[in-house]
Design an enzyme around this catalytic site. Structure first.
Site, short mmCIF file in Angstrom:
data_model
loop_
_atom_site.label_atom_id
_atom_site.label_comp_id
_atom_site.label_asym_id
_atom_site.label_seq_id
_atom_site.Cartn_x
_atom_site.Cartn_y
_atom_site.Cartn_z
N CYS A 1 0.81 -1.22 0.00
CA CYS A 1 0.00 0.00 0.00
C CYS A 1 0.84 1.27 0.00
O CYS A 1 0.30 2.37 -0.16
CB CYS A 1 -0.93 0.01 1.21
N HIS B 1 -2.82 7.37 6.65
CA HIS B 1 -3.13 6.15 5.90
C HIS B 1 -4.62 5.84 6.08
O HIS B 1 -5.31 5.52 5.12
CB HIS B 1 -2.27 4.99 6.39
N HIS C 1 -9.63 2.59 -0.57
CA HIS C 1 -8.22 2.20 -0.52
C HIS C 1 -7.84 1.63 -1.89
O HIS C 1 -8.23 0.52 -2.24
CB HIS C 1 -8.02 1.16 0.58
#
Length: 643
Positions: A286, A442, A480
């Site tokens: 990620c 995040h 995401h």
């Protein structure tokens, strides 16, 4: 001379729409914008969603929905389709253009126990090899090539079935927008379609002809840093390649090479830029975008590169990928969303609020996105009159050490975040960081993340004397997107610098009780910082496997101050004059793009270089089509070993 990596272009597409000219950011703060900015973004969304099309002859919008068609002005289009634009963007229930989450195809294993005998007729060439021992095959006399098969023992069959997906929310591109409509995308996996349209949007956002950029530097002073985390897993990539044997089909010649996770960089080089410069494709789960950004920043700072195109393209909205993350318990299922909101078992959950960073949550929401930014060193940006949107001064990457679980957090993110803050303090002073910085978290929307990430921020705020440190999380809006997740953060950050609103986390009613927030400010509505002037942003990413990264990004206001100090007022004023023409070209592209005229760059087979025409000497290589040569004077840093 140390060079400053400045951001001179950015573009792409996400669930919030088109990134260039801050449109995607503006969608996330649409309630806080003035009417002109709000209406421009809504009109752009309505056009890209194909609800209307612009008629150049009349200068009005042509509406073909539900009838013979009529011409509408801006006000009429907004009155009719604003609700559609809002509903068809950001996180929402996955649309059927991907697959039907209420009835997803799968194979059910069904053991068949014959009551007596099972018999069927087929072509002899279609019989399996080797033939199962229980099958009795008899040729049919009057039908050459056909046989009758008798089975007397149990047969296990795979039967086409449908089932409901436990996870139904996703961050998907605006309804009606398909990147394949904007260039010849034959056999391209969806993520590579994203790479083409995203990089094209970024190049157009420059306001400078790419040929002028190429002519200003040596060919190998341009770099492309791009990749994706999940490769291309749809039918035209690895997904199709891996499934063909089970489907009884054949692998194509394109599925294997186009599936590689280096392909986003390759496609940008080969079909958008025509570059012969440096290329890199770094993957860090990620944190992938920040890994690539770090490489670009380091190369520009060291003088190895003068131009860098950095980005990612990810298209993971596939049932297999959602099954994979769902099996980990990482995604917010409908069942868990109902539990959070106290809904009945048969009630429809609020998919719009599936992603809830730092609130009571149940998992992240998977998304697709393509984002690209263009960096230049400060001297080149000044000479070309590029419009500077900020600067990426540092990116720090650290691992977590020994771990028990690959997805568990560790100390690495403390190190990256602390370094990022310390570097900003060293450059700008403690007061600037304490009063005019914010965090792009995040913010994955998992219960573990809200605790561990907030604790990092809160502890470091105490160490650096920061109170009410603003924290936002763009995943609340766009989901995401895996590799481009931090690029989504950067696109949002540039919007904050431009408009002064930090997007609030509007998908939560309150901050969860276990979030560490003694020194933090986690706004639930857009935070107006226009008077305060945010000058520093920290982009934080926590990837599976201990792939932690944090970037320090400076506002254009700070960058202009640095440039005035470095070059003097007279040279800066000359740059501002050159920049005006750039901004006019950017505005012209923005107007076309708002009308869904994206001018997608796709140069398949154009301008190919004849290798025989290379002019090679002991000191340089001249490449046809490039104004400057590639220098072969490459000083070795190891010559001192010989002394």
């Amino acid at each position: 001379m140390v060079r400053l990596p400045v951001i001179v272009g950015f573009g792409g597409f996400s669930a919030a729409g088109r990134s260039s000219a801050h449109h995607a950011y503006r969608r996330t703060v649409i309630e806080s914008l003035d009417a002109p900015a709000r209406n421009e973004t809504l009109l752009g969304l309505i056009a890209m969603m194909k609800l209307v099309r612009f008629d150049a002859t009349s200068g009005r919008w042509f509406d073909e929905q539900g009838g013979a068609g009529e011409l509408l002005d801006d006000a009429a289009v907004l009155a009719k389709y604003t609700d559609n634009a809002l509903a068809g963007t950001l996180i929402r229930k996955l649309e059927r253009r991907y697959f039907d989450v209420d009835a997803t195809e799968w194979h059910k294993n069904v053991p068949l126990s014959p009551e007596g005998e099972v018999s069927f007729v087929t072509r002899e060439r279609d019989l399996p090899e080797p033939l199962p021992a229980s099958w009795q095959v008899t040729p049919i006399a009057d039908e050459p090539g056909r046989v009758r098969v008798r089975i007397t023992e149990m047969l296990e069959a795979k039967i086409d079935s449908l089932r409901e997906m436990p996870v139904k929310a996703a961050g998907q591109l605006p309804s009606g927008y398909d990147p394949a409509d904007h260039y010849n995308a034959r056999f391209h996996p969806r993520a590579l379609q994203f790479a083409i349209v995203g990089a094209s949007d970024a190049v157009h956002s420059l306001g400078i002809d790419w040929a002028d950029v190429v002519n200003a530097v040596k060919p190998d002073e341009i770099g492309v840093y791009a990749s994706n985390a999940m490769s291309q897993l749809d039918e035209n990539g690895f997904g199709g390649m891996m499934q063909q044997r089970l489907k009884g089909g054949r692998v194509s010649a394109k599925q294997c090479p186009l599936g590689l996770n280096t392909m986003p960089a390759d496609f940008v080089n080969a079909y958008v830029l025509g570059s012969v410069g440096h290329t890199g494709a770094i993957v860090g789960a990620c944190a992938t975008f920040l890994y690539n950004l770090q490489a670009a920043v380091n190369d520009i700072t060291a003088g190895r590169r003068r131009v860098a195109v950095v980005g990612n393209a990810e298209a993971p909205l596939l049932p297999e990928v959602m099954d994979g993350y769902g099996a980990m318990g990482a995604l917010a299922s409908d069942e868990n969303l109902r539990k959070l909101d106290g809904l009945a078992a048969d009630a429809e959950p609020d998919h719009r609020r599936a992603s809830r960073p730092f609130g009571d949550n149940a998992g992240f929401t998977i998304a697709e996105s393509t984002q690209y930014v263009i960096l230049m060193d400060d001297a080149l940006a000044m000479s070309l009159g590029a419009d500077i949107h900020g600067a990426a001064t540092d990116v720090f990457v650290n691992a977590d050490g020994f771990k028990k679980s690959i997805s568990a957090p560790g100390p690495g993110n403390y190190i990256t975040m602390a370094k990022a803050v310390a570097s900003a303090v060293d450059l700008l002073g403690a007061e600037c960081v304490q009063k005019r910085s914010f965090i792009q978290a995040h913010g994955s929307s998992t219960p573990a993340n809200r605790v561990t990430e907030s604790e990092i921020f809160d502890r470091l705020a105490g160490v650096f004397g920061i109170e009410n440190w603003p924290v936002t999380a763009v995943k609340a809006y766009v989901g995401h997107s895996l590799a481009p997740a931090s690029a989504d953060q950067l696109i949002s950050t540039l919007g904050v610098f431009k408009y002064g609103f930090i997007p609030g986390i509007k998908t939560i009613a309150r901050v969860a009780d276990d979030v560490h927030a003694a020194h933090l400010q986690i706004p639930l509505a857009d935070l107006d910082c226009r008077e305060q002037c945010m000058d520093v942003a920290f982009l934080n990413s926590k990837g599976f496997g201990g792939n932690n990264a944090t970037a320090t990004v400076l506002s254009p206001r700070i960058v202009e101050t640095l440039l005035k100090n470095r070059y003097g007022q007279a040279e800066f004023d000359a740059y501002v004059e050159r920049r005006q023409g750039t901004r006019e070209k950017v505005a012209a592209y923005d107007l076309r793009a708002t009308r869904a005229q994206f001018d997608t760059i796709y140069k398949f087979g154009e301008g190919m270089i004849d290798e025989a025409a290379l002019e090679i000497s002991g000191s340089q290589i001249k490449v046809p089509g490039f104004a400057q040569p590639v220098e072969l004077v490459v000083p070795s840093p190891y010559k001192s070993f010989l002394k």
